[in-house]
Design a protein around this motif. Structure first.
Motif: not given
Length: 193
Positions: A43-71
């Motif tokens: 990963a690139p070294a953070p610059s001193p003036s860099a703000s906090a990284p933005t999350p890759e996705s705005t959707s919440p991670p898929l929980p296990r119970d949602a995977v169970d329900e899909a199955i």
């Protein structure tokens, strides 16, 4: 002799530069090249003036119970009763493994697997055709979860389960979560010249 050694160093330097340039083009988030000719892996070294990284996705991670329900939904869409099989993996919403398996007749297992796969795609699971064998196994991905839907015969059956007849096979859906962002990449610096 000195000329051969010089040519060898030049060729090695050119090869390293070419490999580094190709890698930087293929993996721009993991390989950086600075103005001094150094190549950094990780990963690139953070610059001193860099703000906090933005999350890759705005959707919440898929929980296990949602995977169970899909199955369970996909199994039901194939005309099977989820209660007729047995769950795989440890219980608990925080587990990274889940699944379902049942003994099925070979004559119907492939069509049932196809119906399960069709419903998973309808639910938004993305097929991963690398290494799939249409009559034996197919894999899918959604978020950090992967699913493997397969039919497997007696030779691959776990020895702790009841014996299968020649006309039977296992129909299995296995889910597992793999989060590669939790695995740190080592930092490697290469200086050319």
């Amino acid at each position: 002799m000195a000329l051969n050694a010089l040519l060898k160093r030049v060729w090695i330097g050119l090869a390293v530069a070419l490999i580094g340039s190709l890698a930087a083009a293929a993996f721009p988030d993991l390989i950086q090249r600075d103005d001094t000719g150094r190549i950094r892996l990780g990963a690139p070294a953070p610059s001193p003036s860099a703000s906090a990284p933005t999350p890759e996705s705005t959707s919440p991670p898929l929980p296990r119970d949602a995977v169970d329900e899909a199955i369970q939904t996909a199994i039901g869409a194939a005309g099977l009763d989820p209660a007729q099989g047995r769950p795989l993996g440890p219980t608990g919403a925080d587990s990274d493994r889940t699944g379902w398996t049942a003994v099925r007749e070979r004559t119907s297992a492939v069509s049932e697997m196809n119906a399960i796969c069709a419903d998973l795609e309808r639910q938004g699971w993305t097929p991963n055709p690398n290494g799939d064998r249409p009559d034996l196994s197919r894999s899918y991905r959604r978020g950090s979860w992967s699913l493997l839907v397969s039919t497997r015969g007696k030779t691959l059956a776990p020895s702790t389960t009841s014996a299968l007849t020649d006309s039977q096979t296992y129909l299995t859906v296995v889910g597992f979560r793999l989060n590669l962002s939790d695995i740190p990449l080592p930092e490697i610096t290469v200086r050319l010249g």
